[in-house]
Design a protein around this motif. Sequence first.
Motif, PDB file in Angstrom:
ATOM      1  N   CYS A  58      31.906  20.803  43.372  1.00  0.00           N
ATOM      2  CA  CYS A  58      32.372  21.888  44.236  1.00  0.00           C
ATOM      3  C   CYS A  58      33.278  22.843  43.479  1.00  0.00           C
ATOM      4  O   CYS A  58      33.867  22.494  42.461  1.00  0.00           O
ATOM      5  CB  CYS A  58      33.136  21.315  45.427  1.00  0.00           C
ATOM      6  SG  CYS A  58      32.065  20.349  46.488  1.00  0.00           S
ATOM      7  N   ILE A  59      33.373  24.054  44.018  1.00  0.00           N
ATOM      8  CA  ILE A  59      34.187  25.076  43.359  1.00  0.00           C
ATOM      9  C   ILE A  59      34.894  25.916  44.413  1.00  0.00           C
ATOM     10  O   ILE A  59      34.424  26.008  45.549  1.00  0.00           O
ATOM     11  CB  ILE A  59      33.302  25.951  42.434  1.00  0.00           C
ATOM     12  CG1 ILE A  59      34.160  26.649  41.397  1.00  0.00           C
ATOM     13  CG2 ILE A  59      32.453  26.939  43.245  1.00  0.00           C
ATOM     14  CD1 ILE A  59      33.399  27.054  40.156  1.00  0.00           C
ATOM     15  N   ALA A  60      36.011  26.500  44.042  1.00  0.00           N
ATOM     16  CA  ALA A  60      36.696  27.448  44.932  1.00  0.00           C
ATOM     17  C   ALA A  60      37.274  28.570  44.088  1.00  0.00           C
ATOM     18  O   ALA A  60      37.820  28.324  43.005  1.00  0.00           O
ATOM     19  CB  ALA A  60      37.809  26.744  45.707  1.00  0.00           C
ATOM     20  N   HIS A  61      37.086  29.800  44.549  1.00  0.00           N
ATOM     21  CA  HIS A  61      37.663  30.969  43.878  1.00  0.00           C
ATOM     22  C   HIS A  61      38.608  31.653  44.856  1.00  0.00           C
ATOM     23  O   HIS A  61      38.285  31.781  46.033  1.00  0.00           O
ATOM     24  CB  HIS A  61      36.579  31.970  43.479  1.00  0.00           C
ATOM     25  CG  HIS A  61      35.546  31.408  42.553  1.00  0.00           C
ATOM     26  ND1 HIS A  61      35.847  30.939  41.300  1.00  0.00           N
ATOM     27  CD2 HIS A  61      34.204  31.251  42.699  1.00  0.00           C
ATOM     28  CE1 HIS A  61      34.727  30.515  40.709  1.00  0.00           C
ATOM     29  NE2 HIS A  61      33.718  30.682  41.545  1.00  0.00           N
ATOM     30  N   ALA A  62      39.738  32.123  44.342  1.00  0.00           N
ATOM     31  CA  ALA A  62      40.716  32.745  45.243  1.00  0.00           C
ATOM     32  C   ALA A  62      40.996  34.186  44.834  1.00  0.00           C
ATOM     33  O   ALA A  62      41.101  34.489  43.641  1.00  0.00           O
ATOM     34  CB  ALA A  62      42.018  31.950  45.222  1.00  0.00           C
ATOM     35  N   ILE A  63      41.086  35.065  45.827  1.00  0.00           N
ATOM     36  CA  ILE A  63      41.583  36.416  45.538  1.00  0.00           C
ATOM     37  C   ILE A  63      42.720  36.741  46.512  1.00  0.00           C
ATOM     38  O   ILE A  63      42.690  36.364  47.680  1.00  0.00           O
ATOM     39  CB  ILE A  63      40.488  37.508  45.628  1.00  0.00           C
ATOM     40  CG1 ILE A  63      39.850  37.561  47.011  1.00  0.00           C
ATOM     41  CG2 ILE A  63      39.432  37.331  44.557  1.00  0.00           C
ATOM     42  CD1 ILE A  63      39.105  38.853  47.260  1.00  0.00           C
ATOM     43  N   ALA A  64      43.724  37.434  45.979  1.00  0.00           N
ATOM     44  CA  ALA A  64      44.857  37.851  46.805  1.00  0.00           C
ATOM     45  C   ALA A  64      44.619  39.295  47.223  1.00  0.00           C
ATOM     46  O   ALA A  64      44.358  40.148  46.378  1.00  0.00           O
ATOM     47  CB  ALA A  64      46.151  37.733  46.007  1.00  0.00           C
ATOM     48  N   VAL A  65      44.641  39.534  48.529  1.00  0.00           N
ATOM     49  CA  VAL A  65      44.482  40.898  49.039  1.00  0.00           C
ATOM     50  C   VAL A  65      45.772  41.280  49.751  1.00  0.00           C
ATOM     51  O   VAL A  65      46.245  40.551  50.627  1.00  0.00           O
ATOM     52  CB  VAL A  65      43.287  41.009  50.013  1.00  0.00           C
ATOM     53  CG1 VAL A  65      43.069  42.459  50.431  1.00  0.00           C
ATOM     54  CG2 VAL A  65      42.021  40.444  49.384  1.00  0.00           C
TER      55      VAL A  65
ATOM     56  N   ALA B  27      45.362  39.944  42.677  1.00  0.00           N
ATOM     57  CA  ALA B  27      45.259  38.824  41.740  1.00  0.00           C
ATOM     58  C   ALA B  27      44.064  37.956  42.113  1.00  0.00           C
ATOM     59  O   ALA B  27      43.556  38.041  43.229  1.00  0.00           O
ATOM     60  CB  ALA B  27      46.533  37.984  41.772  1.00  0.00           C
ATOM     61  N   ALA B  28      43.623  37.172  41.158  1.00  0.00           N
ATOM     62  CA  ALA B  28      42.496  36.280  41.434  1.00  0.00           C
ATOM     63  C   ALA B  28      42.639  35.014  40.615  1.00  0.00           C
ATOM     64  O   ALA B  28      43.231  35.029  39.537  1.00  0.00           O
ATOM     65  CB  ALA B  28      41.187  36.979  41.107  1.00  0.00           C
ATOM     66  N   THR B  29      42.127  33.928  41.156  1.00  0.00           N
ATOM     67  CA  THR B  29      42.117  32.665  40.419  1.00  0.00           C
ATOM     68  C   THR B  29      40.696  32.120  40.404  1.00  0.00           C
ATOM     69  O   THR B  29      40.079  31.960  41.454  1.00  0.00           O
ATOM     70  CB  THR B  29      43.070  31.642  41.068  1.00  0.00           C
ATOM     71  OG1 THR B  29      44.390  32.196  41.073  1.00  0.00           O
ATOM     72  CG2 THR B  29      43.080  30.325  40.306  1.00  0.00           C
TER      73      THR B  29
ATOM     74  N   ALA C 263      27.139  29.365  45.499  1.00  0.00           N
ATOM     75  CA  ALA C 263      26.899  28.832  46.851  1.00  0.00           C
ATOM     76  C   ALA C 263      27.788  29.587  47.831  1.00  0.00           C
ATOM     77  O   ALA C 263      27.876  30.807  47.753  1.00  0.00           O
ATOM     78  CB  ALA C 263      27.090  27.327  46.895  1.00  0.00           C
ATOM     79  N   CYS C 264      28.513  28.870  48.669  1.00  0.00           N
ATOM     80  CA  CYS C 264      29.274  29.542  49.724  1.00  0.00           C
ATOM     81  C   CYS C 264      30.535  30.227  49.200  1.00  0.00           C
ATOM     82  O   CYS C 264      31.253  30.872  49.954  1.00  0.00           O
ATOM     83  CB  CYS C 264      29.630  28.546  50.810  1.00  0.00           C
ATOM     84  SG  CYS C 264      28.204  27.590  51.307  1.00  0.00           S
ATOM     85  N   SER C 265      30.828  30.095  47.894  1.00  0.00           N
ATOM     86  CA  SER C 265      32.003  30.773  47.342  1.00  0.00           C
ATOM     87  C   SER C 265      31.646  32.154  46.815  1.00  0.00           C
ATOM     88  O   SER C 265      32.503  32.847  46.252  1.00  0.00           O
ATOM     89  CB  SER C 265      32.600  29.942  46.204  1.00  0.00           C
ATOM     90  OG  SER C 265      31.751  29.974  45.068  1.00  0.00           O
ATOM     91  N   THR C 266      30.379  32.579  46.976  1.00  0.00           N
ATOM     92  CA  THR C 266      29.901  33.783  46.297  1.00  0.00           C
ATOM     93  C   THR C 266      30.644  35.051  46.714  1.00  0.00           C
ATOM     94  O   THR C 266      30.815  35.958  45.902  1.00  0.00           O
ATOM     95  CB  THR C 266      28.387  33.946  46.508  1.00  0.00           C
ATOM     96  OG1 THR C 266      27.757  32.706  46.195  1.00  0.00           O
ATOM     97  CG2 THR C 266      27.811  35.013  45.600  1.00  0.00           C
ATOM     98  N   MET C 267      31.090  35.147  47.972  1.00  0.00           N
ATOM     99  CA  MET C 267      31.810  36.366  48.391  1.00  0.00           C
ATOM    100  C   MET C 267      33.066  36.538  47.557  1.00  0.00           C
ATOM    101  O   MET C 267      33.317  37.619  47.022  1.00  0.00           O
ATOM    102  CB  MET C 267      32.162  36.278  49.875  1.00  0.00           C
ATOM    103  CG  MET C 267      32.709  37.574  50.443  1.00  0.00           C
ATOM    104  SD  MET C 267      31.418  38.774  50.784  1.00  0.00           S
ATOM    105  CE  MET C 267      31.924  40.160  49.834  1.00  0.00           C
ATOM    106  N   ALA C 268      33.860  35.473  47.416  1.00  0.00           N
ATOM    107  CA  ALA C 268      35.087  35.560  46.629  1.00  0.00           C
ATOM    108  C   ALA C 268      34.754  35.825  45.160  1.00  0.00           C
ATOM    109  O   ALA C 268      35.417  36.623  44.489  1.00  0.00           O
ATOM    110  CB  ALA C 268      35.896  34.275  46.768  1.00  0.00           C
ATOM    111  N   GLU C 269      33.690  35.175  44.679  1.00  0.00           N
ATOM    112  CA  GLU C 269      33.287  35.344  43.281  1.00  0.00           C
ATOM    113  C   GLU C 269      32.900  36.796  43.004  1.00  0.00           C
ATOM    114  O   GLU C 269      33.317  37.392  42.005  1.00  0.00           O
ATOM    115  CB  GLU C 269      32.107  34.403  42.979  1.00  0.00           C
ATOM    116  CG  GLU C 269      31.663  34.423  41.533  1.00  0.00           C
ATOM    117  CD  GLU C 269      30.461  33.502  41.267  1.00  0.00           C
ATOM    118  OE1 GLU C 269      29.929  32.919  42.234  1.00  0.00           O
ATOM    119  OE2 GLU C 269      30.063  33.397  40.099  1.00  0.00           O
TER     120      GLU C 269
END
Lengths: 334, 154
Positions: A325-332, A185-187, A110-116
């Motif tokens: 719901c889901i959330a994915h995190a990336i560190a840039v 990094a990513a979570t 869904a809306c988390s796809t960019m981070a995924e």
Amino acid sequence: MNKKRGQQSVVFSIPPILKATAAIAGPMEGEGLLAGYYDQVMEDDLAGYDNWEKCESYMMEQAVTTAVKKSGHFMMDIDFLLAGDLLNQLIATNFAMRSLGRPYLGLYGACSTMAESLMIGAMLLDGGFGNKVVATVSSHHNTAERQYRYPTELGVQRPLVAQWTVTAAGAVVMENGTDGPKVTAATIGKIIDAGIKDPNTMGPAMAPAAVDTIWQHIQDIGREPAYYDMIYTGDLGKVGKELVIRLFREKGIDISRNYEDCGCMIYREDQDIHSGASGCASSAAVLCAYLYPQLAAGKLKKILFVGTGSLHSQTSYQQKESIPCIAHAIAVEV
Amino acid sequence: MVSMDGKREEQTFNEQYQRMVDEIKPKPTLMKNLIWAFFIGGLICTIGQVFQNYFIGLSLTKKEAAAATSAVMIFLGAFFTGLGVYDELGQRAGAGSVVPITGFANSIVAPAMEFKREGYVFGIGAKMFVIAGPVIVYGLITAVVSGFIYWLLR
């Protein structure tokens, strides 16, 4: 070397860089807070096509070709495309990919796809499976509205907590290199369901997922939230943002000074969209049009980009299910 | 036992969270909505009344004039939906523009416009009544039941 950290996170041993980004937006977004930042603003929400779905595919295709051109590469150089949108069977993406003719993996978060897609792209690159990857997503207000809610011309009153799906597409070219903002990094998020059932309150539904992933990221990588210049969530809107701040305060952490939500960065207050922006392109447009140039110019040095998605469908809410719901995190980092 | 405790813990979090959401969620601007609904709803009904008086002036019976007025109002609802105005009106007026017969026209024309792209049979034909369908079904059932009660009492 094992790159997994803690319960849900990874760190990259050779951090891939974000080489170039591109964002294309609809007319309403073009008049919003990020006016002047998009690579292209469409004059209307059809762009000369006979339906909105085709317009959405066009936006994605345009975002990808523009980003690839800006990166100085050719389409043939791209090893993999990682892409997704909000529509059933990812049709906007599939038709965009038909003309691009490169190996492609369709993703639905869904809306988390960019981070995924950025996260998986970074893993492919750090794993040595390719040299250049494109991550891209799109959303279109009208295609989303007709699939998830009502026909667009129906005279219903939207509640004040509702958010407005962004008409836009964003694309990021990632590669192995040294010159540019790095994904360090990513979570990977897990499904969090706080029991919210009303599909008009998606920001509040997703806020606990965002909090869970950011919290897990801090635990796994061993960083304080203050390590980042800014933490950005994808599309929680005004209400969701306030809830994230409150939930962190309950954990004894004040993140209000370095936290913002992409859903609050797209539309102006007087555009009457109520609680903010939503959709795959909410986080993608902000990342590609605004955050990336800031990172490339060194004005932002460390960000945590948290894509947030509510994974319900029209069937699930008609069957009175709550919203997973889901959330994915990336560190840039620069 | 552990999983049951986990479930209970989750439930209390969800309840607390729902309370927090309700606290932060912007409250509907009730007074503003009521005023909009009152005036737009009133305006639509006044327009209807003007037409009804006009038709009665053309020496139609009251019943004939009511039918002609409905036809005109349905046309206007459909027309302004087609112009893309009715949804803007509905966003402000709420029930003020949903309840009158123009709102009923809007609920049929909006999906018809929206699904035209899927063709005349599976698009317009099949989807035209997605919103109005339930209203018609339960309206008919109510009419039959109340008709039956009327017949019993007569």
